[in-house]
Scaffold this motif. Structure first.
Motif, mmCIF file in Angstrom:
data_model
loop_
_atom_site.group_PDB
_atom_site.id
_atom_site.type_symbol
_atom_site.label_atom_id
_atom_site.label_comp_id
_atom_site.label_asym_id
_atom_site.label_seq_id
_atom_site.Cartn_x
_atom_site.Cartn_y
_atom_site.Cartn_z
ATOM 1 N N LEU A 178 -3.872 8.508 0.011
ATOM 2 C CA LEU A 178 -5.515 7.800 -0.209
ATOM 3 C C LEU A 178 -5.287 6.894 -1.479
ATOM 4 C CD1 LEU A 178 -7.454 11.351 -1.280
ATOM 5 C CD2 LEU A 178 -6.965 9.920 0.943
ATOM 6 N N LEU A 179 -4.625 6.540 -2.059
ATOM 7 C CA LEU A 179 -4.262 5.523 -2.993
ATOM 8 C C LEU A 179 -4.053 4.306 -2.698
ATOM 9 C CD1 LEU A 179 -4.114 3.916 -6.173
ATOM 10 C CD2 LEU A 179 -2.000 5.300 -6.575
ATOM 11 N N TYR A 180 -2.800 3.853 -1.389
ATOM 12 C CA TYR A 180 -2.313 3.165 -0.990
ATOM 13 C C TYR A 180 -3.235 1.925 -0.399
ATOM 14 C CZ TYR A 180 2.114 5.172 -3.163
ATOM 15 O OH TYR A 180 2.695 5.296 -4.108
ATOM 16 N N ASP A 181 -4.141 3.240 0.527
ATOM 17 C CA ASP A 181 -4.894 2.846 1.395
ATOM 18 C C ASP A 181 -5.947 2.018 0.593
ATOM 19 O OD1 ASP A 181 -6.823 2.613 3.869
ATOM 20 O OD2 ASP A 181 -8.307 4.116 3.067
ATOM 21 N N TRP A 182 -6.561 2.884 -0.504
ATOM 22 C CA TRP A 182 -8.128 1.996 -1.008
ATOM 23 C C TRP A 182 -7.644 0.528 -1.062
ATOM 24 C CZ3 TRP A 182 -12.645 5.642 -3.067
ATOM 25 C CH2 TRP A 182 -12.488 6.112 -1.962
ATOM 26 N N ALA A 183 -6.192 0.321 -2.271
ATOM 27 C CA ALA A 183 -5.810 -0.222 -2.973
ATOM 28 C C ALA A 183 -5.970 -1.703 -1.978
ATOM 29 C CB ALA A 183 -4.892 -0.145 -3.554
ATOM 30 N N ALA A 184 -5.070 -1.646 -0.725
ATOM 31 C CA ALA A 184 -4.434 -2.079 0.130
ATOM 32 C C ALA A 184 -6.097 -2.789 1.156
ATOM 33 C CB ALA A 184 -3.679 -1.778 1.313
ATOM 34 N N ASP A 185 -6.863 -2.168 1.438
ATOM 35 C CA ASP A 185 -7.731 -3.022 1.837
ATOM 36 C C ASP A 185 -9.640 -3.475 0.528
ATOM 37 O OD1 ASP A 185 -7.118 -1.695 4.282
ATOM 38 O OD2 ASP A 185 -8.412 0.014 4.351
ATOM 39 N N GLY A 186 -9.097 -3.722 -0.459
ATOM 40 C CA GLY A 186 -9.490 -4.026 -1.926
ATOM 41 C C GLY A 186 -10.564 -3.466 -2.052
ATOM 42 N N HIS A 187 -10.808 -1.600 -2.601
ATOM 43 C CA HIS A 187 -11.754 -1.204 -3.598
ATOM 44 C C HIS A 187 -10.919 -0.342 -4.409
ATOM 45 C CE1 HIS A 187 -14.319 -0.741 0.517
ATOM 46 N NE2 HIS A 187 -12.968 -1.131 1.602
ATOM 47 N N ASN A 188 -12.249 -0.619 -5.750
ATOM 48 C CA ASN A 188 -11.974 0.121 -6.986
ATOM 49 C C ASN A 188 -11.537 1.876 -6.423
ATOM 50 O OD1 ASN A 188 -12.396 -1.767 -8.473
ATOM 51 N ND2 ASN A 188 -14.442 -1.246 -7.701
ATOM 52 N N PHE A 189 -10.775 2.693 -6.685
ATOM 53 C CA PHE A 189 -10.224 4.148 -6.906
ATOM 54 C C PHE A 189 -10.696 4.926 -7.756
ATOM 55 C CE2 PHE A 189 -6.670 7.383 -7.093
ATOM 56 C CZ PHE A 189 -6.922 7.457 -4.816
ATOM 57 N N PRO A 190 -11.202 5.974 -7.666
ATOM 58 C CA PRO A 190 -11.858 7.077 -8.625
ATOM 59 C C PRO A 190 -10.539 8.458 -8.781
ATOM 60 C CG PRO A 190 -12.436 7.747 -6.227
ATOM 61 C CD PRO A 190 -12.049 6.888 -6.262
ATOM 62 N N ILE A 191 -10.860 8.935 -9.770
ATOM 63 C CA ILE A 191 -9.662 9.323 -11.029
ATOM 64 C C ILE A 191 -10.503 10.292 -11.677
ATOM 65 C CG2 ILE A 191 -7.994 8.802 -11.027
ATOM 66 C CD1 ILE A 191 -8.514 7.310 -13.611
ATOM 67 N N LEU A 192 -10.136 11.513 -11.540
ATOM 68 C CA LEU A 192 -11.050 12.799 -11.981
ATOM 69 C C LEU A 192 -10.870 12.920 -13.214
ATOM 70 C CD1 LEU A 192 -9.661 15.566 -10.272
ATOM 71 C CD2 LEU A 192 -12.138 14.863 -10.399
ATOM 72 N N GLY A 193 -11.730 12.419 -14.827
ATOM 73 C CA GLY A 193 -11.407 12.101 -16.154
ATOM 74 C C GLY A 193 -11.932 10.858 -16.014
ATOM 75 N N ASN A 194 -11.063 10.912 -18.244
ATOM 76 C CA ASN A 194 -10.818 8.966 -17.983
ATOM 77 C C ASN A 194 -9.274 8.673 -17.478
ATOM 78 O OD1 ASN A 194 -8.899 10.832 -20.023
ATOM 79 N ND2 ASN A 194 -10.773 10.342 -21.501
ATOM 80 N N GLY A 195 -8.903 9.277 -17.062
ATOM 81 C CA GLY A 195 -7.738 8.895 -16.658
ATOM 82 C C GLY A 195 -6.409 8.509 -17.552
ATOM 83 N N ASN A 196 -6.816 9.400 -18.855
ATOM 84 C CA ASN A 196 -6.233 8.991 -20.113
ATOM 85 C C ASN A 196 -5.137 10.329 -20.395
ATOM 86 O OD1 ASN A 196 -6.796 6.291 -20.738
ATOM 87 N ND2 ASN A 196 -8.642 6.807 -21.742
ATOM 88 N N ASN A 197 -4.430 10.915 -19.892
ATOM 89 C CA ASN A 197 -4.210 12.312 -19.787
ATOM 90 C C ASN A 197 -2.351 11.997 -19.106
ATOM 91 O OD1 ASN A 197 -5.682 11.790 -17.337
ATOM 92 N ND2 ASN A 197 -4.266 13.609 -16.584
ATOM 93 N N PRO A 198 -1.354 12.245 -20.030
ATOM 94 C CA PRO A 198 -0.268 11.609 -19.392
ATOM 95 C C PRO A 198 0.260 12.237 -18.106
ATOM 96 C CG PRO A 198 -0.221 12.059 -22.551
ATOM 97 C CD PRO A 198 -1.776 12.553 -21.433
ATOM 98 N N TYR A 199 0.784 11.793 -17.232
ATOM 99 C CA TYR A 199 0.858 12.590 -16.313
ATOM 100 C C TYR A 199 2.684 12.096 -15.190
ATOM 101 C CZ TYR A 199 -0.805 15.729 -11.853
ATOM 102 O OH TYR A 199 -0.693 16.629 -11.518
#
Length: 349
Positions: A178-199
């Motif tokens: 999902l991430l790679y497809d959206w990145a390669a096609d030039g789209h922003n990518f949604p994440i849950l929350g603010n995305g600042n959680n260590p993962y």
């Protein structure tokens, strides 16, 4: 460290971890047998003894165990499989592997579990001694499979259990497509929350190194349970942004309020339109990291790749092979997972 040639039998040898481990072992001069339902259609097929079969079938397992020294049990039905297939594969299949290894006189069985056994935790970092609580059929089955391993270890089997974080690298698709497809096609990518959680993630090559250590170090050092993950990791916002930056379209990570997003994904999952399953979307916006101190101290485990390193290695592989799987989707890590209703959102990003 032991360096003699041995026969390794890898369950799930045609899968993402399986093929990376096959290559890792061949490079070290080892002999390899692969047992998998799927065809072993890689260039290395002439170097591998291939058994196409099901770990739920004791006869297939017996055939694969011929002349085996070390078993690495990677095969599992992943969370997007039907619950009955998850339970039969991950529990009954594991029991067959342990019974078969015992009957064949295998020296060791290395069981690849998952940090999903910790469920949705209330503290970090997670330790090997923490309570196990599987979420959903996959998590429940992984906990039950570990209990079978503990039973066989108590009977005298040398049985390292590895709990890897989600691992990434060449041949990995699944949810990361999902991430790679959206990145390669030039789209922003949604994440849950603010995305600042260590993962924390893990590069598959570092996982293969950990498996090799469990296969070759003295028995008293390896006959235990180990968390395995990257030593250097950031957050979904920082680490996924590195992929968007590599894509070169100037796109950004966009956070969504976690509560409404999870409710939306639950609704999609209820009607089979979600590309994600509960454990993924319930934990994606939360901290998620394990302590690897035990593996570092007992095994000398020293991961080489950070989260960003692993993601970019995988993204480079994705770009090089994108045409090969452009029209594929499914429920394994070897193919992109169907984007479901999220495919409609892609146009908005």
């Amino acid at each position: 460290m032991e360096s003699t040639t041995k026969r390794y039998m890898i369950t799930g040898g045609a899968g993402f971890l399986g093929i990376n481990l096959v290559r890792h072992l061949l490079a070290k001069g080892q002999q390899v047998t692969s047992l998998d339902l799927l065809p072993f259609d890689y260039p290395e097929q002439d170097q591998v003894r291939i058994v196409t079969g099901d770990i739920r079938n004791p006869e297939d397992v017996r055939k694969a165990m011929e002349d085996v020294d070390i078993v690495v049990h990677c095969a599992a039905a992943l969370p997007l499989y039907k619950p009955q297939d998850i339970y039969s594969t991950d529990i009954d299949g594991t029991r067959n592997i342990l019974e078969g290894a015992e009957a064949a006189g295998a020296e060791r069985v290395i069981h690849i579990s998952s940090t999903a056994v910790y469920g949705i935790p209330d503290h970090h970092p997670l330790l090997e001694t923490d309570e196990l609580h599987g979420v959903g059929p996959y998590g429940e089955a992984k906990v039950a499979a570990e209990q079978l391993c503990e039973d066989y270890r108590a009977k005298g089997m040398i049985l390292p259990i590895i709990r890897p974080k989600s691992f990434i690298g060449p041949e990995r698709l699944g949810v990361f497509a999902l991430l790679y497809d959206w990145a390669a096609d030039g789209h922003n990518f949604p994440i849950l929350g603010n995305g600042n959680n260590p993962y924390q993630y893990l590069d598959v090559e570092d996982l293969c190194d950990a498996i090799w250590l469990c296969a070759t170090l003295p028995e008293d050092r390896v006959n235990d349970t180990f968390n395995i993950g990257a030593e250097k990791y950031g957050t979904p916002r920082s680490d996924f942004q590195a992929v968007l930056d590599a894509a070169g379209h100037g796109k950004r990570i966009i956070g969504f309020p976690e509560g409404p997003a999870i409710l939306f994904l639950r609704m999609l999952e209820a009607v089979n339109l979600s590309p994600l399953y509960k454990w993924v979307y319930e934990t994606a916006g939360k901290e998620s990291f394990v302590s690897i101190d035990k593996a570092k101290e007992k095994l000398g485990f020293a991961p080489k790749y950070s989260n960003v390193d692993a993601l970019l290695r995988n993204y480079d592989w994705y770009l090089a092979h994108r045409a090969d799987f452009a029209k594929q989707d499914g429920v394994t890590h070897r193919v992109p997972w169907s984007q479901g209703a999220l495919k409609l959102l892609k146009a908005l990003f």
